[in-house]
Scaffold this active site. Sequence first.
Site, PDB file in Angstrom:
ATOM      1  N   ASN B  39       0.811  -1.218   0.000  1.00  0.00           N
ATOM      2  CA  ASN B  39       0.000   0.000   0.000  1.00  0.00           C
ATOM      3  C   ASN B  39       0.842   1.265   0.000  1.00  0.00           C
ATOM      4  OD1 ASN B  39      -2.778   0.204  -0.046  1.00  0.00           O
ATOM      5  ND2 ASN B  39      -3.002  -0.723   1.974  1.00  0.00           N
ATOM      6  N   GLY B 101     -18.534   1.670  -0.141  1.00  0.00           N
ATOM      7  CA  GLY B 101     -17.301   2.396   0.146  1.00  0.00           C
ATOM      8  C   GLY B 101     -16.134   2.063  -0.760  1.00  0.00           C
ATOM      9  N   GLN B 102     -16.370   1.275  -1.819  1.00  0.00           N
ATOM     10  CA  GLN B 102     -15.275   0.926  -2.736  1.00  0.00           C
ATOM     11  C   GLN B 102     -14.790   2.175  -3.468  1.00  0.00           C
ATOM     12  OE1 GLN B 102     -16.235  -1.309  -6.352  1.00  0.00           O
ATOM     13  NE2 GLN B 102     -14.620  -2.768  -5.869  1.00  0.00           N
ATOM     14  N   SER B 103     -13.469   2.398  -3.471  1.00  0.00           N
ATOM     15  CA  SER B 103     -12.947   3.600  -4.120  1.00  0.00           C
ATOM     16  C   SER B 103     -12.380   3.300  -5.503  1.00  0.00           C
ATOM     17  CB  SER B 103     -11.888   4.257  -3.224  1.00  0.00           C
ATOM     18  OG  SER B 103     -10.934   3.317  -2.794  1.00  0.00           O
ATOM     19  N   VAL B 104     -11.683   2.189  -5.663  1.00  0.00           N
ATOM     20  CA  VAL B 104     -11.171   1.791  -6.983  1.00  0.00           C
ATOM     21  C   VAL B 104     -12.053   0.641  -7.491  1.00  0.00           C
ATOM     22  CG1 VAL B 104      -9.221   0.785  -8.221  1.00  0.00           C
ATOM     23  CG2 VAL B 104      -8.808   2.473  -6.426  1.00  0.00           C
ATOM     24  N   HIS B 108     -10.826  -5.810  -4.493  1.00  0.00           N
ATOM     25  CA  HIS B 108      -9.609  -5.919  -3.678  1.00  0.00           C
ATOM     26  C   HIS B 108      -9.968  -6.239  -2.238  1.00  0.00           C
ATOM     27  CE1 HIS B 108     -10.726  -1.609  -3.802  1.00  0.00           C
ATOM     28  NE2 HIS B 108     -10.193  -1.481  -2.599  1.00  0.00           N
ATOM     29  N   HIS B 110      -8.726  -6.164   1.517  1.00  0.00           N
ATOM     30  CA  HIS B 110      -7.754  -5.607   2.456  1.00  0.00           C
ATOM     31  C   HIS B 110      -7.369  -6.687   3.458  1.00  0.00           C
ATOM     32  CE1 HIS B 110      -8.519  -1.272   1.506  1.00  0.00           C
ATOM     33  NE2 HIS B 110      -9.721  -1.724   1.182  1.00  0.00           N
TER      34      HIS B 110
END
Lengths: 195, 195
Positions: B39, B101-104, B108, B110
């Site tokens: 990250n 809340g997914q940004s990309v 993925h 975490h």
Amino acid sequence: MSIPNSITHILKAAPIHFGPFTVTTQVFHLTPHTYALVNLKPILPGHVLISPRRVVPRVTDLTPTETSDLFLTVRRVARMIERVYGASSLNIAIQDGADAGQSVPHVHAHVIPRKRGDLDSRGGMDAVYEMLDGEEGDLRDAFPRDGEVEEGAGGSSRRRRFPRVDNEERKPRSLEEMEGEAWRLAREMEKELDD
Amino acid sequence: MSIPNSITHILKAAPIHFGPFTVTTQVFHLTPHTYALVNLKPILPGHVLISPRRVVPRVTDLTPTETSDLFLTVRRVARMIERVYGASSLNIAIQDGADAGQSVPHVHAHVIPRKRGDLDSRGGMDAVYEMLDGEEGDLRDAFPRDGEVEEGAGGSSRRRRFPRVDNEERKPRSLEEMEGEAWRLAREMEKELDD
């Protein structure tokens, strides 16, 4: 209304354990290594749990076969939950170990259906995470232990790990309500393709 | 220090994409369908991401083969991260869709190593969830887009979806630091058994 075939299959596999608890009548889907169950106090409607049938605390305790089966089941249940609850997104979360907030020492993936603005009145989009670890997500009092009568979920032993985002009191659902939802979701799972 | 064999393998597979971003040099593990990357601004040391190689936004977009491969990789990476970072627990979380809340828009998971008391000074055990959705977890500015020079992660386009639990400013790490960690973790993954 006749009993769904998959529920008959689940009852034959009884008892199904979630940590120290017997949860057979809350289970709505069963595979060779995995089951899915409804919640006593869902954070949002359609919040369900997926667990390995073998009672192990950590993801790394799972065999590769159990791991694949667990997450293929998460994916199938997630697809069903999103469809049935009219959701547009999902939170999928595992608290893998006590220091990550795990309350029942048995691997369980939370699947929580989300819609735009669904938590606007309760702290915003990400309030779901606080709730997951607040009173509502603490599962230890959620199910009767083997041989115990259900006491409800207001016991004094309940721990609160995170300030709650609202003051609303969520009453635990009745066994009848949970079983009704389990039957409904079992029928919906029967419509899902196996892939 | 010679380049780890697994890093050579990753560089041959280049470019590796995370949504619209090229992240090849941050990748430390590669399987037929999955990769793991370090990250830019980890919430805690050892916070890594596991993604399918195919750029798809939702878990239900994955094939069964991709799903198994993704989560078998999550399990193996989780085991390595817990060992290398001396953790006792892990948070594993997927924000599956924008309304969760997914940004990309690329699946993925975490993986965040946890220790007892690790967030006591930053809001308590469950602050990790706020941080996941606070500035620190917003990945959209974390990687240079294809063909762009890295600008750092303080851009004005950054959104803040959740109040931060602390005021400390976490500077984005340099590419060199991330590549160093990727090499180190690649070597550690080479020690893990395949099961």
